[in-house]
Structures are given as C-alpha cells and as structure tokens.
Write a protein that holds these residues in place. Sequence first.
Motif, short mmCIF file in Angstrom:
data_model
loop_
_atom_site.label_atom_id
_atom_site.label_comp_id
_atom_site.label_asym_id
_atom_site.label_seq_id
_atom_site.Cartn_x
_atom_site.Cartn_y
_atom_site.Cartn_z
N GLU A 97 4.93 -61.79 123.78
CA GLU A 97 3.89 -62.42 123.30
C GLU A 97 4.10 -63.79 122.20
N LEU A 98 3.65 -64.89 122.45
CA LEU A 98 3.86 -65.77 121.69
C LEU A 98 2.99 -66.08 120.40
N ASP A 99 3.34 -66.32 119.46
CA ASP A 99 2.18 -66.94 118.50
C ASP A 99 2.87 -67.92 117.61
N VAL A 100 1.73 -68.67 116.92
CA VAL A 100 1.80 -70.41 116.31
C VAL A 100 2.86 -69.87 115.14
N PRO A 101 3.01 -68.42 114.07
CA PRO A 101 4.53 -68.45 112.71
C PRO A 101 5.54 -68.60 113.78
N MET A 102 5.72 -67.50 114.82
CA MET A 102 6.69 -67.69 115.60
C MET A 102 7.31 -69.01 115.95
N LEU A 103 6.58 -69.87 116.65
CA LEU A 103 7.42 -71.14 117.35
C LEU A 103 7.14 -71.33 116.38
N GLN A 104 6.25 -71.64 115.00
CA GLN A 104 7.29 -72.76 113.74
C GLN A 104 7.92 -72.66 113.48
N ARG A 105 9.05 -71.01 113.23
CA ARG A 105 9.25 -70.82 113.05
C ARG A 105 10.79 -71.05 113.44
N ARG A 106 10.99 -70.56 115.54
CA ARG A 106 11.95 -71.54 116.58
C ARG A 106 11.71 -73.15 116.07
#
Length: 110
Positions: free
Chosen positions: A3-12
């Motif tokens: 599952e994608l989420d905003v904080p994970m994408l920002q970390r990437r």
Amino acid sequence: MTELDVPMLQRRLAEFAAARNWQKYHTPKNLVAALSVEASELVEIFQWLTPEESARVMDDPDRASRVTDEVADVLAYLLQVCEVLGIDALAALDAKIDRNERRFPVGEGS
C-alpha cells in the motif's frame, strides 16, 4: 504490492535525492520552480487539443504514458515541497475542501 502512502513516497524521494547528494538543490524556491516547469509540461500535452480530444487523451498509449509521467513529476515535486516546508499535504487538502464547502455552499450560483 505494498500500500502506498504519502509519508512513504516522501521518504523514497528524500532517499533518492540524498543518494545523489541533491538535497542542497532542494530548496523551497527550486522545488516550486521545478513544480511549475513540470506542470507546464503537463499543460503542453493538452495545449492544442479540443475538449473532446482532451477527454480521450488516455486512449492513446503514447499520450497516456506522457500524461502519466508528467502527473508523477508534478506530484513528486509537490510532495517534496510539502516535505521541505513541513506541510501535511492530505491535511492541507482536507482543510481546503472544508473552507471551499463553506465559501461555496450547495445551491448558490448553480
């Protein structure tokens, strides 16, 4: 798929930039400028299309790929701007919708 989420994408995005030593370039001014450029590249795809053609843009695989890539670029820079400035993008959007619902009540002007 995870599952994608905003904080994970920002970390990437942050890890991607850090691995290339790009953080020094990721100032709010530079990120907003890059966001504007990417948004303009998205506009360019639609610039001379009729309303009908624009509604069918995803039917053409080449155009669909370009649109998808530009949307991703716009979102990436927007998320990086939010990260650098400490803005919770989803909370900001939720609050903005609340304000718009108060500003533009149902039935007024329709």
